[in-house]
Design a protein around this motif. Sequence first.
Motif, PDB file in Angstrom:
ATOM      1  N   UNK A  49      38.861  27.205   3.625  1.00 11.55           N
ATOM      2  CA  UNK A  49      40.022  27.853   4.223  1.00 11.55           C
ATOM      3  C   UNK A  49      40.074  29.328   3.861  1.00 11.55           C
ATOM      4  N   UNK A  50      41.218  29.917   4.139  1.00  9.25           N
ATOM      5  CA  UNK A  50      41.404  31.348   3.905  1.00  9.25           C
ATOM      6  C   UNK A  50      41.979  31.607   2.516  1.00  9.25           C
ATOM      7  N   UNK A  54      33.493  27.881   0.034  1.00  4.97           N
ATOM      8  CA  UNK A  54      33.367  27.788   1.484  1.00  4.97           C
ATOM      9  C   UNK A  54      34.545  28.468   2.156  1.00  4.97           C
ATOM     10  N   UNK A  55      34.924  29.609   1.607  1.00  6.40           N
ATOM     11  CA  UNK A  55      36.093  30.315   2.111  1.00  6.40           C
ATOM     12  C   UNK A  55      35.784  31.008   3.427  1.00  6.40           C
ATOM     13  N   UNK A  56      36.774  31.046   4.301  1.00  6.60           N
ATOM     14  CA  UNK A  56      36.626  31.711   5.594  1.00  6.60           C
ATOM     15  C   UNK A  56      36.638  33.213   5.369  1.00  6.60           C
ATOM     16  N   UNK A  57      35.654  33.915   5.937  1.00  6.91           N
ATOM     17  CA  UNK A  57      35.516  35.338   5.656  1.00  6.91           C
ATOM     18  C   UNK A  57      36.291  36.263   6.558  1.00  6.91           C
ATOM     19  N   UNK A  58      36.953  35.751   7.580  1.00  2.43           N
ATOM     20  CA  UNK A  58      37.545  36.613   8.596  1.00  2.43           C
ATOM     21  C   UNK A  58      38.542  37.601   8.017  1.00  2.43           C
ATOM     22  N   UNK A  64      32.359  40.481   1.597  1.00  2.00           N
ATOM     23  CA  UNK A  64      33.719  40.576   2.137  1.00  2.00           C
ATOM     24  C   UNK A  64      33.743  40.480   3.646  1.00  2.00           C
ATOM     25  N   UNK A  65      32.577  40.473   4.238  1.00  2.00           N
ATOM     26  CA  UNK A  65      32.499  40.494   5.699  1.00  2.00           C
ATOM     27  C   UNK A  65      32.334  39.104   6.279  1.00  2.00           C
ATOM     28  N   UNK A  66      32.847  38.899   7.451  1.00  2.00           N
ATOM     29  CA  UNK A  66      32.619  37.650   8.176  1.00  2.00           C
ATOM     30  C   UNK A  66      31.346  37.795   9.002  1.00  2.00           C
ATOM     31  N   UNK A  67      31.009  36.761   9.746  1.00  4.01           N
ATOM     32  CA  UNK A  67      29.825  36.824  10.607  1.00  4.01           C
ATOM     33  C   UNK A  67      30.018  37.843  11.713  1.00  4.01           C
ATOM     34  N   UNK A  68      31.271  38.086  12.081  1.00  2.00           N
ATOM     35  CA  UNK A  68      31.561  39.092  13.086  1.00  2.00           C
ATOM     36  C   UNK A  68      31.788  40.439  12.412  1.00  2.00           C
ATOM     37  N   UNK A  69      31.636  41.495  13.170  1.00  4.02           N
ATOM     38  CA  UNK A  69      31.861  42.831  12.647  1.00  4.02           C
ATOM     39  C   UNK A  69      33.339  42.997  12.285  1.00  4.02           C
ATOM     40  N   UNK A  70      33.645  43.691  11.148  1.00  7.88           N
ATOM     41  CA  UNK A  70      35.045  43.900  10.779  1.00  7.88           C
ATOM     42  C   UNK A  70      35.759  44.758  11.819  1.00  7.88           C
TER      43      UNK A  70
END
Length: 461
Positions: A288-289, A309-313, A409-415
């Motif tokens: 989760x977040x 397994x934290x969500x990086x968004x 600190x980044x998710x799979x998508x660009x910040x």
Amino acid sequence: METTPRASINIMTALLLLSLHCFIGPAAMAEQPSSSTDQASLLALKQHITDDPEDLLSTNWTETTSVCNWVGITCGTTHTSRVTSLNLAFMGLSGTLPPHLGNLSFLAYFDISNNTFHGSLPVELSRLRRLQYFSVSGNSFEGEIPPWLASLPRLEYLFLNSNGFSGAIPESICNVSTLQKLDLSENQLARSIPSLIFNMPMLKAINLSSNQLSGAMPSSFCSESPLLEIDLKYNNLSGDLPRNICGNLPNLQGLLLTGNQFSGEIPSSLSECRQLQFLSLSVNNFSGAIPRELGNLTTLNRLYLGYNNLIGEDLVAYICDFGIAKLLGEENSMTRTKTLATIGYMAPEYGSGGYVSTRGDVYSYGILLMEIFTGKRPTDEMFSGEESLKRWVKSSLPDAVGDVLDAKLLSREEPTAAKLECVSTILELATHCCTELPEKRMGMNDVLAKLKKIRTVLGQR
């Protein structure tokens, strides 16, 4: 002369007492503990020691001198001839503990830590009713933790760490109402943690780390508990974290759970631990977040969440808020920065004989902020010659901040642009804190005002 009935009774009573004295008096007197009993008990310990590399006991513990003058021995001021303290820590001794030590009836302090004693703890030690401090840490004791430890009515400090104790933690340990510190770390303890172990009314610190404990973390907490630190890292604990941890632990300063198998979401209720300074949840299965409420923990100065397994968004937005929270809301926040006065964190004027000042502390704050967002330390190998963390960060501003941002600190998508703007603003402030000349450096009040403004803007997005 005739004797009266009252006189006859008195004579018979006297004769009876005399008879009792003749038959049992000497034996009873011999059983009373004395300084000679203490001496005999310690000489028995000396005989059980197989290695005394410094000859500390072999040359000093002799019958020709008073026991109160022996190395490692202290006698009380009230009962001047009775032993109240036995301290043989760090003497390189090897051997076992004899049952005779249970005769040291005035003993309040017992410390044989960091030697090579082995075997088991003799049950006769349960007779030490005045014992307050008991440490056998750093030895080679084996077997189960003896349940009789719970029968010591004045025990405040119990250190059994760094031995070979195995089996379960005895439930009876939870009944020691006087215990303030309990350290059972670095043993081979297994099974579950006793459900009431956090309910001891005087307990301030508990360390059960580096064992083989399994099951869930106990969720029963004494109301208004004085607990300051809970260390359960490196075990096999699992399940969710209790949601009510902070409700009954208002004074908690450290919660260390790294290296277990905890799962579920990180509870937002952790933000209710207003005194929390050290939170370590890394190397688990949390998902989760990250709760944004953790950003309200203004006293928090060490946070470890990696390898989950934290969500990086939302990690960038969260860490931006957390970086601000670290510097706000604490009147004595400067004292924390002074611990960073090491190579790379130290203001330039310190190395040239300059005076320690709050301007120097502002410099350290700036370096600390850069470390939080880049994941790089000023002493990392990549910084050599004229290249430094400060120069590297400054060269990325304002448009290339994504190049220095910690990848974790980044998710799979660009910040998003908003997140990058947040980081850029914080890092720009950090560079202003690190100006070379102290007189051109921002003052702490200005830093705090700027951080509050940034946080207000964040809250509006």
